[in-house]
Design a protein around this motif. Structure first.
Motif, PDB file in Angstrom:
ATOM      1  N   LYS A  80       0.811  -1.219   0.000  1.00  0.00           N
ATOM      2  CA  LYS A  80       0.000   0.000   0.000  1.00  0.00           C
ATOM      3  C   LYS A  80       0.843   1.266   0.000  1.00  0.00           C
ATOM      4  CE  LYS A  80      -4.058  -1.895   2.340  1.00  0.00           C
ATOM      5  NZ  LYS A  80      -3.576  -3.254   2.588  1.00  0.00           N
ATOM      6  N   LYS A  81       1.887   1.233   0.766  1.00  0.00           N
ATOM      7  CA  LYS A  81       2.654   2.459   0.947  1.00  0.00           C
ATOM      8  C   LYS A  81       4.022   2.440   0.285  1.00  0.00           C
ATOM      9  CE  LYS A  81       0.441   3.426   5.386  1.00  0.00           C
ATOM     10  NZ  LYS A  81       0.657   3.698   6.811  1.00  0.00           N
ATOM     11  N   SER A  82       4.497   1.280   0.028  1.00  0.00           N
ATOM     12  CA  SER A  82       5.869   1.207  -0.476  1.00  0.00           C
ATOM     13  C   SER A  82       5.943   1.370  -1.988  1.00  0.00           C
ATOM     14  CB  SER A  82       6.500  -0.123  -0.078  1.00  0.00           C
ATOM     15  OG  SER A  82       5.852  -1.189  -0.733  1.00  0.00           O
ATOM     16  N   SER A  83       4.802   1.447  -2.630  1.00  0.00           N
ATOM     17  CA  SER A  83       4.749   1.586  -4.084  1.00  0.00           C
ATOM     18  C   SER A  83       5.496   0.456  -4.787  1.00  0.00           C
ATOM     19  CB  SER A  83       5.324   2.935  -4.529  1.00  0.00           C
ATOM     20  OG  SER A  83       4.590   3.982  -3.967  1.00  0.00           O
ATOM     21  N   CYS A  84       5.666  -0.617  -4.070  1.00  0.00           N
ATOM     22  CA  CYS A  84       6.370  -1.781  -4.635  1.00  0.00           C
ATOM     23  C   CYS A  84       7.771  -1.394  -5.081  1.00  0.00           C
ATOM     24  CB  CYS A  84       5.588  -2.405  -5.779  1.00  0.00           C
ATOM     25  SG  CYS A  84       3.927  -2.901  -5.304  1.00  0.00           S
ATOM     26  N   LEU A  85       8.324  -0.451  -4.362  1.00  0.00           N
ATOM     27  CA  LEU A  85       9.657   0.031  -4.713  1.00  0.00           C
ATOM     28  C   LEU A  85      10.675  -0.296  -3.636  1.00  0.00           C
ATOM     29  CD1 LEU A  85       8.939   3.505  -6.286  1.00  0.00           C
ATOM     30  CD2 LEU A  85       9.890   1.500  -7.408  1.00  0.00           C
ATOM     31  N   LYS A  86      10.221  -1.009  -2.639  1.00  0.00           N
ATOM     32  CA  LYS A  86      11.135  -1.376  -1.575  1.00  0.00           C
ATOM     33  C   LYS A  86      11.010  -2.863  -1.322  1.00  0.00           C
ATOM     34  CE  LYS A  86      11.291   3.176   0.476  1.00  0.00           C
ATOM     35  NZ  LYS A  86      11.371   3.960   1.694  1.00  0.00           N
ATOM     36  N   LYS A  87      11.914  -3.319  -0.529  1.00  0.00           N
ATOM     37  CA  LYS A  87      11.939  -4.758  -0.302  1.00  0.00           C
ATOM     38  C   LYS A  87      10.782  -5.246   0.546  1.00  0.00           C
ATOM     39  CE  LYS A  87      16.762  -5.972  -0.942  1.00  0.00           C
ATOM     40  NZ  LYS A  87      17.962  -6.535  -0.285  1.00  0.00           N
ATOM     41  N   TYR A  88      10.012  -4.340   1.039  1.00  0.00           N
ATOM     42  CA  TYR A  88       8.804  -4.770   1.714  1.00  0.00           C
ATOM     43  C   TYR A  88       7.939  -5.521   0.702  1.00  0.00           C
ATOM     44  CZ  TYR A  88      10.009  -1.204   5.204  1.00  0.00           C
ATOM     45  OH  TYR A  88      10.629  -0.446   6.159  1.00  0.00           O
ATOM     46  N   CYS A  89       8.076  -5.140  -0.516  1.00  0.00           N
ATOM     47  CA  CYS A  89       7.285  -5.765  -1.577  1.00  0.00           C
ATOM     48  C   CYS A  89       7.943  -7.065  -1.998  1.00  0.00           C
ATOM     49  CB  CYS A  89       7.172  -4.831  -2.773  1.00  0.00           C
ATOM     50  SG  CYS A  89       6.373  -5.601  -4.193  1.00  0.00           S
ATOM     51  N   ASP A  90       7.197  -8.118  -1.900  1.00  0.00           N
ATOM     52  CA  ASP A  90       7.734  -9.418  -2.254  1.00  0.00           C
ATOM     53  C   ASP A  90       8.114  -9.487  -3.727  1.00  0.00           C
ATOM     54  OD1 ASP A  90       7.519 -10.451   0.280  1.00  0.00           O
ATOM     55  OD2 ASP A  90       5.442 -11.023  -0.029  1.00  0.00           O
ATOM     56  N   CYS A  91       7.312  -8.879  -4.538  1.00  0.00           N
ATOM     57  CA  CYS A  91       7.603  -8.911  -5.973  1.00  0.00           C
ATOM     58  C   CYS A  91       8.916  -8.187  -6.240  1.00  0.00           C
ATOM     59  CB  CYS A  91       6.471  -8.268  -6.760  1.00  0.00           C
ATOM     60  SG  CYS A  91       4.874  -9.060  -6.531  1.00  0.00           S
ATOM     61  N   TYR A  92       9.008  -7.002  -5.690  1.00  0.00           N
ATOM     62  CA  TYR A  92      10.226  -6.216  -5.890  1.00  0.00           C
ATOM     63  C   TYR A  92      11.432  -6.963  -5.343  1.00  0.00           C
ATOM     64  CZ  TYR A  92      13.670  -2.496  -5.542  1.00  0.00           C
ATOM     65  OH  TYR A  92      14.811  -1.746  -5.647  1.00  0.00           O
ATOM     66  N   GLN A  93      11.264  -7.494  -4.171  1.00  0.00           N
ATOM     67  CA  GLN A  93      12.393  -8.164  -3.554  1.00  0.00           C
ATOM     68  C   GLN A  93      12.842  -9.366  -4.372  1.00  0.00           C
ATOM     69  OE1 GLN A  93      12.051  -9.984   0.473  1.00  0.00           O
ATOM     70  NE2 GLN A  93      13.884  -8.787   0.836  1.00  0.00           N
ATOM     71  N   SER A  94      11.894  -9.999  -5.007  1.00  0.00           N
ATOM     72  CA  SER A  94      12.241 -11.142  -5.839  1.00  0.00           C
ATOM     73  C   SER A  94      12.710 -10.714  -7.224  1.00  0.00           C
ATOM     74  CB  SER A  94      11.035 -12.071  -5.961  1.00  0.00           C
ATOM     75  OG  SER A  94      10.650 -12.524  -4.691  1.00  0.00           O
ATOM     76  N   GLY A  95      12.725  -9.442  -7.440  1.00  0.00           N
ATOM     77  CA  GLY A  95      13.189  -8.936  -8.718  1.00  0.00           C
ATOM     78  C   GLY A  95      12.206  -9.196  -9.843  1.00  0.00           C
ATOM     79  N   ILE A  96      10.961  -9.216  -9.502  1.00  0.00           N
ATOM     80  CA  ILE A  96       9.960  -9.486 -10.517  1.00  0.00           C
ATOM     81  C   ILE A  96       8.890  -8.409 -10.502  1.00  0.00           C
ATOM     82  CG2 ILE A  96      10.360 -11.938 -10.476  1.00  0.00           C
ATOM     83  CD1 ILE A  96       8.135 -12.284  -8.597  1.00  0.00           C
ATOM     84  N   GLY A  97       8.189  -8.343 -11.570  1.00  0.00           N
ATOM     85  CA  GLY A  97       7.183  -7.314 -11.677  1.00  0.00           C
ATOM     86  C   GLY A  97       5.879  -7.720 -11.030  1.00  0.00           C
ATOM     87  N   CYS A  98       5.102  -6.745 -10.738  1.00  0.00           N
ATOM     88  CA  CYS A  98       3.785  -7.030 -10.191  1.00  0.00           C
ATOM     89  C   CYS A  98       2.856  -7.470 -11.322  1.00  0.00           C
ATOM     90  CB  CYS A  98       3.228  -5.805  -9.484  1.00  0.00           C
ATOM     91  SG  CYS A  98       4.117  -5.416  -7.971  1.00  0.00           S
ATOM     92  N   THR A  99       1.891  -8.221 -10.958  1.00  0.00           N
ATOM     93  CA  THR A  99       1.013  -8.799 -11.956  1.00  0.00           C
ATOM     94  C   THR A  99      -0.441  -8.525 -11.626  1.00  0.00           C
ATOM     95  OG1 THR A  99       0.610 -10.880 -10.829  1.00  0.00           O
ATOM     96  CG2 THR A  99       2.665 -10.678 -12.072  1.00  0.00           C
ATOM     97  N   ILE A 100      -1.257  -9.073 -12.459  1.00  0.00           N
ATOM     98  CA  ILE A 100      -2.688  -8.904 -12.245  1.00  0.00           C
ATOM     99  C   ILE A 100      -3.144  -9.519 -10.938  1.00  0.00           C
ATOM    100  CG2 ILE A 100      -3.280  -8.741 -14.675  1.00  0.00           C
ATOM    101  CD1 ILE A 100      -3.903 -11.727 -14.616  1.00  0.00           C
ATOM    102  N   TYR A 101      -2.308 -10.381 -10.392  1.00  0.00           N
ATOM    103  CA  TYR A 101      -2.670 -11.014  -9.130  1.00  0.00           C
ATOM    104  C   TYR A 101      -2.368 -10.116  -7.929  1.00  0.00           C
ATOM    105  CZ  TYR A 101      -3.641 -15.457 -11.345  1.00  0.00           C
ATOM    106  OH  TYR A 101      -4.178 -16.445 -12.101  1.00  0.00           O
ATOM    107  N   CYS A 102      -1.562  -9.130  -8.155  1.00  0.00           N
ATOM    108  CA  CYS A 102      -1.200  -8.248  -7.049  1.00  0.00           C
ATOM    109  C   CYS A 102      -2.352  -7.296  -6.729  1.00  0.00           C
ATOM    110  CB  CYS A 102       0.056  -7.447  -7.403  1.00  0.00           C
ATOM    111  SG  CYS A 102       1.513  -8.478  -7.640  1.00  0.00           S
ATOM    112  N   LYS A 103      -2.409  -6.960  -5.477  1.00  0.00           N
ATOM    113  CA  LYS A 103      -3.439  -6.014  -5.049  1.00  0.00           C
ATOM    114  C   LYS A 103      -2.792  -4.745  -4.530  1.00  0.00           C
ATOM    115  CE  LYS A 103      -6.482  -9.819  -3.835  1.00  0.00           C
ATOM    116  NZ  LYS A 103      -6.898 -10.696  -2.724  1.00  0.00           N
TER     117      LYS A 103
END
Length: 328
Positions: free
Chosen positions: A158-181
């Motif tokens: 919600k707050k990290s904009s998927c730009l920090k390692k809080y984001c699992d996708c980001y941390q895994s080096g992958i993009g967010c998908t339609i499954y992400c909320k």
DNA sequence: GAGTTTGAAACT
DNA sequence: CAGTTTCAAACTC
């Protein structure tokens, strides 16, 4: 209750059991042969195994491949624990306290896993994907396609904009998908909202409809696979076929990939695998001599060399470049 | 190193 | 299922 005060090993089932229940010796006491002496208490155990001065190296121990955790309250028997969530035991690398995620407490661990499985919770979480090895010890389900688990779960940032390692996708080096909320997603590896905006070369080869429904050896579930920006690596699936005339070919197995070939890569390729990026990466390679650095740009004149160079992992990259330099 | 922020997991 | 609390990791200072 005070979890800090030498909580007992979890009785079965461990997760939700009353931590005040004092448990006798671990069920798998026989396995204690590994150790010279079994600690008389959890505290002792932790003192002996989780001492503050323990070394944290890259690998080793029962939890080999397990990213070291430092749990304090979860006893490493909940998904909060990175080791437990990845299906591995904690190791001496971990800095956890009151840890029961050890072979010594195998029954407790299995019980905890079982309980989660009953709740359909013990599938590899995103955390599992952070680990270098996934599913070492967990069920087959975990081993099947760990990546897709992350994909299908997606992130909910919600707050990290998927730009920090809080984001699992980001941390895994992958993009967010339609499954992400996620909200306000700015994932640099690819965003769910404006898929059209990020480079085609970095998109999953899967069509949206078939996304996540296929298995592929390199599949991490249809996610955009990428490396941290610092490494400037293209997704591995871009490398399935050699580059021809600067145009990256689409893997045959991705024949149903819907993105028109004429939209692919020619200009993007030059951008993604530019000489300047190669030099930028090369300059960061401290092991290279000045002489080697002066020669390397010659290697980068060839587009395919640039792509290979940027795609290789850091350690291999060095070997490859040196070999190329020798062949100049 | 301590304190804060964050998102996932657990709980109600 | 939604809201809240707990947890551990990431991050900031």
């Amino acid at each position: 209750m005070d979890p800090e005060a030498a909580p007992p090993p979890p009785s079965s089932p461990p997760l939700e059991s009353n931590p005040e229940d004092r448990v006798e010796a671990p069920a798998e006491a026989g396995k204690e042969a590994e150790r010279s002496a079994e600690p008389a208490s959890v505290e002792e155990m932790n003192n002996s195994e989780d001492a503050g001065d323990k070394k944290r190296s890259e690998d080793g121990g029962e939890g080999e491949g397990c990213r070291p955790c430092s749990c304090k309250k979860s006893r490493c028997l909940k998904l909060y624990c990175i080791c437990f969530s990845t299906g591995t035991y904690c190791s001496e690398l971990c800095g956890c306290q009151q840890c029961f995620n050890k072979l010594t407490y195998k029954e407790e661990v299995l019980s905890a896993r079982k309980e989660l499985q009953l709740r359909n919770k013990f599938s590899p979480s995103s955390k599992a994907l952070r680990s270098s090895e996934v599913g070492q010890e967990v069920g087959d389900e975990t081993k099947k396609s760990p990546g897709s688990a992350l994909v299908k779960r997606g992130c909910t940032c919600k707050k990290s904009s998927c730009l920090k390692k809080y984001c699992d996708c980001y941390q895994s080096g992958i993009g967010c998908t339609i499954y992400c909320k996620c909200e306000d997603c700015k994932n640099v590896f690819g965003r769910k909202e404006d898929e059209e905006d990020y480079p085609i070369a970095y998109r999953s080869p899967y069509s949206k409809e078939s996304l996540f429904l296929q298995d592929h050896p390199d599949d991490i579930g249809g996610h955009i696979i990428a490396q941290p920006l610092s490494q400037l690596q293209p997704p591995p699936w871009c490398l399935k076929r050699p580059v021809e005339n600067g145009i990256m070919d689409v893997p045959t197995s991705y024949a149903d990939y819907r993105y028109p070939r004429d939209k692919q890569l020619q200009p993007k390729h030059e951008k993604v695998y530019s000489i300047s990026k190669c030099i930028e990466v090369m300059n960061a390679m401290t092991e290279l001599s000045k002489n080697e650095k002066s020669l390397a740009p010659d290697v980068f004149l060839e587009p395919s060399n640039r792509e290979i160079f940027l795609s290789l992992s850091a350690d291999i990259r060095m070997m490859w470049l040196r070999r190329k330099l020798q062949n100049l």
